[in-house]
Design a protein around this motif. Sequence first.
Motif, PDB file in Angstrom:
ATOM      1  N   LYS A   1       0.827  -1.211   0.000  1.00 20.40           N
ATOM      2  CA  LYS A   1       0.000   0.000   0.000  1.00 20.40           C
ATOM      3  C   LYS A   1       0.861   1.261   0.000  1.00 20.40           C
ATOM      4  CE  LYS A   1      -4.328  -1.624   1.927  1.00 20.40           C
ATOM      5  NZ  LYS A   1      -5.325  -1.461   2.979  1.00 20.40           N
ATOM      6  N   ALA A   2       1.928   1.244   0.773  1.00 29.67           N
ATOM      7  CA  ALA A   2       2.824   2.408   0.803  1.00 29.67           C
ATOM      8  C   ALA A   2       3.455   2.636  -0.564  1.00 29.67           C
ATOM      9  CB  ALA A   2       3.903   2.206   1.861  1.00 29.67           C
ATOM     10  N   ASN A   3       3.835   1.555  -1.251  1.00 30.53           N
ATOM     11  CA  ASN A   3       4.425   1.692  -2.577  1.00 30.53           C
ATOM     12  C   ASN A   3       3.393   2.199  -3.580  1.00 30.53           C
ATOM     13  OD1 ASN A   3       6.686   1.275  -4.478  1.00 30.53           O
ATOM     14  ND2 ASN A   3       5.243  -0.188  -5.379  1.00 30.53           N
ATOM     15  N   THR A   4       2.166   1.731  -3.469  1.00 34.51           N
ATOM     16  CA  THR A   4       1.105   2.195  -4.365  1.00 34.51           C
ATOM     17  C   THR A   4       0.862   3.688  -4.185  1.00 34.51           C
ATOM     18  OG1 THR A   4       0.062   0.023  -4.344  1.00 34.51           O
ATOM     19  CG2 THR A   4      -1.317   1.870  -5.005  1.00 34.51           C
ATOM     20  N   LYS A   5       0.799   4.142  -2.943  1.00 33.79           N
ATOM     21  CA  LYS A   5       0.603   5.573  -2.680  1.00 33.79           C
ATOM     22  C   LYS A   5       1.788   6.388  -3.194  1.00 33.79           C
ATOM     23  CE  LYS A   5      -2.606   5.360   1.086  1.00 33.79           C
ATOM     24  NZ  LYS A   5      -3.261   6.271   1.980  1.00 33.79           N
ATOM     25  N   ALA A   6       2.989   5.857  -3.012  1.00 31.09           N
ATOM     26  CA  ALA A   6       4.177   6.553  -3.511  1.00 31.09           C
ATOM     27  C   ALA A   6       4.115   6.665  -5.029  1.00 31.09           C
ATOM     28  CB  ALA A   6       5.436   5.815  -3.081  1.00 31.09           C
ATOM     29  N   ASN A   7       3.699   5.592  -5.706  1.00 37.95           N
ATOM     30  CA  ASN A   7       3.599   5.637  -7.162  1.00 37.95           C
ATOM     31  C   ASN A   7       2.539   6.631  -7.621  1.00 37.95           C
ATOM     32  OD1 ASN A   7       5.642   3.898  -7.818  1.00 37.95           O
ATOM     33  ND2 ASN A   7       4.332   2.104  -7.969  1.00 37.95           N
ATOM     34  N   GLU A   8       1.424   6.695  -6.922  1.00 38.02           N
ATOM     35  CA  GLU A   8       0.396   7.678  -7.276  1.00 38.02           C
ATOM     36  C   GLU A   8       0.949   9.095  -7.182  1.00 38.02           C
ATOM     37  OE1 GLU A   8      -2.825   6.807  -4.625  1.00 38.02           O
ATOM     38  OE2 GLU A   8      -3.448   5.032  -5.774  1.00 38.02           O
ATOM     39  N   ARG A   9       1.706   9.339  -6.126  1.00 36.14           N
ATOM     40  CA  ARG A   9       2.301  10.665  -5.937  1.00 36.14           C
ATOM     41  C   ARG A   9       3.377  10.929  -6.987  1.00 36.14           C
ATOM     42  NH1 ARG A   9       6.694  11.425  -3.555  1.00 36.14           N
ATOM     43  NH2 ARG A   9       6.638   9.535  -2.315  1.00 36.14           N
ATOM     44  N   ILE A  10       4.242   9.933  -7.210  1.00 34.29           N
ATOM     45  CA  ILE A  10       5.362  10.100  -8.141  1.00 34.29           C
ATOM     46  C   ILE A  10       4.871  10.300  -9.565  1.00 34.29           C
ATOM     47  CG2 ILE A  10       7.325   8.902  -9.196  1.00 34.29           C
ATOM     48  CD1 ILE A  10       7.765   7.561  -6.412  1.00 34.29           C
ATOM     49  N   PHE A  11       3.892   9.485  -9.978  1.00 38.97           N
ATOM     50  CA  PHE A  11       3.445   9.511 -11.368  1.00 38.97           C
ATOM     51  C   PHE A  11       2.384  10.564 -11.660  1.00 38.97           C
ATOM     52  CE2 PHE A  11       4.979   4.965 -11.799  1.00 38.97           C
ATOM     53  CZ  PHE A  11       5.992   5.286 -12.693  1.00 38.97           C
ATOM     54  N   SER A  12       2.020  11.359 -10.666  1.00 41.86           N
ATOM     55  CA  SER A  12       1.013  12.386 -10.949  1.00 41.86           C
ATOM     56  C   SER A  12       1.551  13.357 -11.993  1.00 41.86           C
ATOM     57  CB  SER A  12       0.622  13.135  -9.672  1.00 41.86           C
ATOM     58  OG  SER A  12       1.710  13.893  -9.205  1.00 41.86           O
ATOM     59  N   GLY A  13       0.774  13.540 -13.040  1.00 42.66           N
ATOM     60  CA  GLY A  13       1.159  14.466 -14.105  1.00 42.66           C
ATOM     61  C   GLY A  13       2.113  13.924 -15.135  1.00 42.66           C
ATOM     62  N   VAL A  14       2.566  12.680 -15.007  1.00 43.84           N
ATOM     63  CA  VAL A  14       3.564  12.164 -15.954  1.00 43.84           C
ATOM     64  C   VAL A  14       2.961  11.976 -17.345  1.00 43.84           C
ATOM     65  CG1 VAL A  14       3.320   9.657 -15.591  1.00 43.84           C
ATOM     66  CG2 VAL A  14       5.531  10.603 -16.159  1.00 43.84           C
ATOM     67  N   ARG A  15       1.708  11.585 -17.424  1.00 46.53           N
ATOM     68  CA  ARG A  15       1.068  11.403 -18.732  1.00 46.53           C
ATOM     69  C   ARG A  15       1.029  12.719 -19.494  1.00 46.53           C
ATOM     70  NH1 ARG A  15      -4.008   7.662 -18.775  1.00 46.53           N
ATOM     71  NH2 ARG A  15      -2.310   6.387 -18.051  1.00 46.53           N
ATOM     72  N   GLN A  16       0.690  13.781 -18.795  1.00 50.10           N
ATOM     73  CA  GLN A  16       0.652  15.101 -19.412  1.00 50.10           C
ATOM     74  C   GLN A  16       2.052  15.528 -19.858  1.00 50.10           C
ATOM     75  OE1 GLN A  16      -2.164  16.648 -20.066  1.00 50.10           O
ATOM     76  NE2 GLN A  16      -1.134  18.351 -21.073  1.00 50.10           N
ATOM     77  N   GLN A  17       3.046  15.247 -19.046  1.00 49.68           N
ATOM     78  CA  GLN A  17       4.421  15.594 -19.417  1.00 49.68           C
ATOM     79  C   GLN A  17       4.847  14.866 -20.692  1.00 49.68           C
ATOM     80  OE1 GLN A  17       6.466  14.586 -15.789  1.00 49.68           O
ATOM     81  NE2 GLN A  17       6.556  16.733 -15.144  1.00 49.68           N
ATOM     82  N   VAL A  18       4.474  13.619 -20.817  1.00 45.92           N
ATOM     83  CA  VAL A  18       4.835  12.861 -22.020  1.00 45.92           C
ATOM     84  C   VAL A  18       4.106  13.426 -23.225  1.00 45.92           C
ATOM     85  CG1 VAL A  18       4.688  10.595 -23.140  1.00 45.92           C
ATOM     86  CG2 VAL A  18       5.434  10.763 -20.760  1.00 45.92           C
ATOM     87  N   ARG A  19       2.828  13.751 -23.073  1.00 45.30           N
ATOM     88  CA  ARG A  19       2.058  14.330 -24.178  1.00 45.30           C
ATOM     89  C   ARG A  19       2.642  15.663 -24.633  1.00 45.30           C
ATOM     90  NH1 ARG A  19      -3.765  13.052 -21.638  1.00 45.30           N
ATOM     91  NH2 ARG A  19      -3.896  10.887 -22.300  1.00 45.30           N
ATOM     92  N   GLU A  20       3.166  16.415 -23.672  1.00 45.64           N
ATOM     93  CA  GLU A  20       3.751  17.726 -23.997  1.00 45.64           C
ATOM     94  C   GLU A  20       5.220  17.624 -24.391  1.00 45.64           C
ATOM     95  OE1 GLU A  20       3.005  20.084 -20.546  1.00 45.64           O
ATOM     96  OE2 GLU A  20       0.840  20.155 -20.897  1.00 45.64           O
ATOM     97  N   ASP A  21       5.698  16.398 -24.545  1.00 44.45           N
ATOM     98  CA  ASP A  21       7.084  16.121 -24.943  1.00 44.45           C
ATOM     99  C   ASP A  21       8.108  16.633 -23.921  1.00 44.45           C
ATOM    100  OD1 ASP A  21       8.677  14.776 -26.798  1.00 44.45           O
ATOM    101  OD2 ASP A  21       9.246  16.637 -27.801  1.00 44.45           O
ATOM    102  N   LYS A  22       7.709  16.634 -22.646  1.00 41.69           N
ATOM    103  CA  LYS A  22       8.623  16.976 -21.551  1.00 41.69           C
ATOM    104  C   LYS A  22       9.165  15.663 -20.984  1.00 41.69           C
ATOM    105  CE  LYS A  22       6.097  21.166 -20.405  1.00 41.69           C
ATOM    106  NZ  LYS A  22       5.267  21.837 -19.391  1.00 41.69           N
ATOM    107  N   LEU A  23      10.083  15.073 -21.726  1.00 37.67           N
ATOM    108  CA  LEU A  23      10.510  13.718 -21.415  1.00 37.67           C
ATOM    109  C   LEU A  23      11.510  13.643 -20.262  1.00 37.67           C
ATOM    110  CD1 LEU A  23      10.706  12.237 -25.012  1.00 37.67           C
ATOM    111  CD2 LEU A  23       8.808  12.233 -23.401  1.00 37.67           C
ATOM    112  N   ARG A  24      12.330  14.648 -20.083  1.00 37.52           N
ATOM    113  CA  ARG A  24      13.285  14.610 -18.964  1.00 37.52           C
ATOM    114  C   ARG A  24      12.591  14.570 -17.605  1.00 37.52           C
ATOM    115  NH1 ARG A  24      18.828  15.368 -20.226  1.00 37.52           N
ATOM    116  NH2 ARG A  24      19.095  16.162 -22.331  1.00 37.52           N
ATOM    117  N   PRO A  25      11.629  15.458 -17.354  1.00 36.55           N
ATOM    118  CA  PRO A  25      10.935  15.374 -16.064  1.00 36.55           C
ATOM    119  C   PRO A  25      10.158  14.058 -15.908  1.00 36.55           C
ATOM    120  CG  PRO A  25      10.398  17.446 -17.171  1.00 36.55           C
ATOM    121  CD  PRO A  25      11.205  16.636 -18.113  1.00 36.55           C
ATOM    122  N   ALA A  26       9.586  13.572 -17.000  1.00 37.41           N
ATOM    123  CA  ALA A  26       8.858  12.298 -16.940  1.00 37.41           C
ATOM    124  C   ALA A  26       9.826  11.153 -16.634  1.00 37.41           C
ATOM    125  CB  ALA A  26       8.130  12.047 -18.255  1.00 37.41           C
TER     126      ALA A  26
END
Length: 114
Positions: free
Chosen positions: A42-67
Amino acid sequence: MRRTIALATVVGLALALSAVGAGAETSPTRDEYRAAAEPICKANTKANERIFSGVRQQVREDKLRPAAAKFEKAAKALTKARRQLLVLPQPSADKTRLINWFGYMKEEVELFKR
């Protein structure tokens, strides 16, 4: 002399059987393992939710380094969770399943790093 040898044999056999019995007690049940592993997962799942927040948008906007940096953080978090799970005593009935599962976790870490 024969009594001494017989007594020593009986004592040795009793010690051997108690050691085998003690080894059987160290294997937890599935429910005990699940209770110990669930907070880690559960702790890892919550960490992943926090870590991956906004990553899809970053990839769509071609902001690959932050992603990519977020994927690296997720790889570290999953490695930590895997390490914590590996040290837990495992139920003997599920050894094969857990070995496979930990292998999949390792592959996921490698995919995150790539």
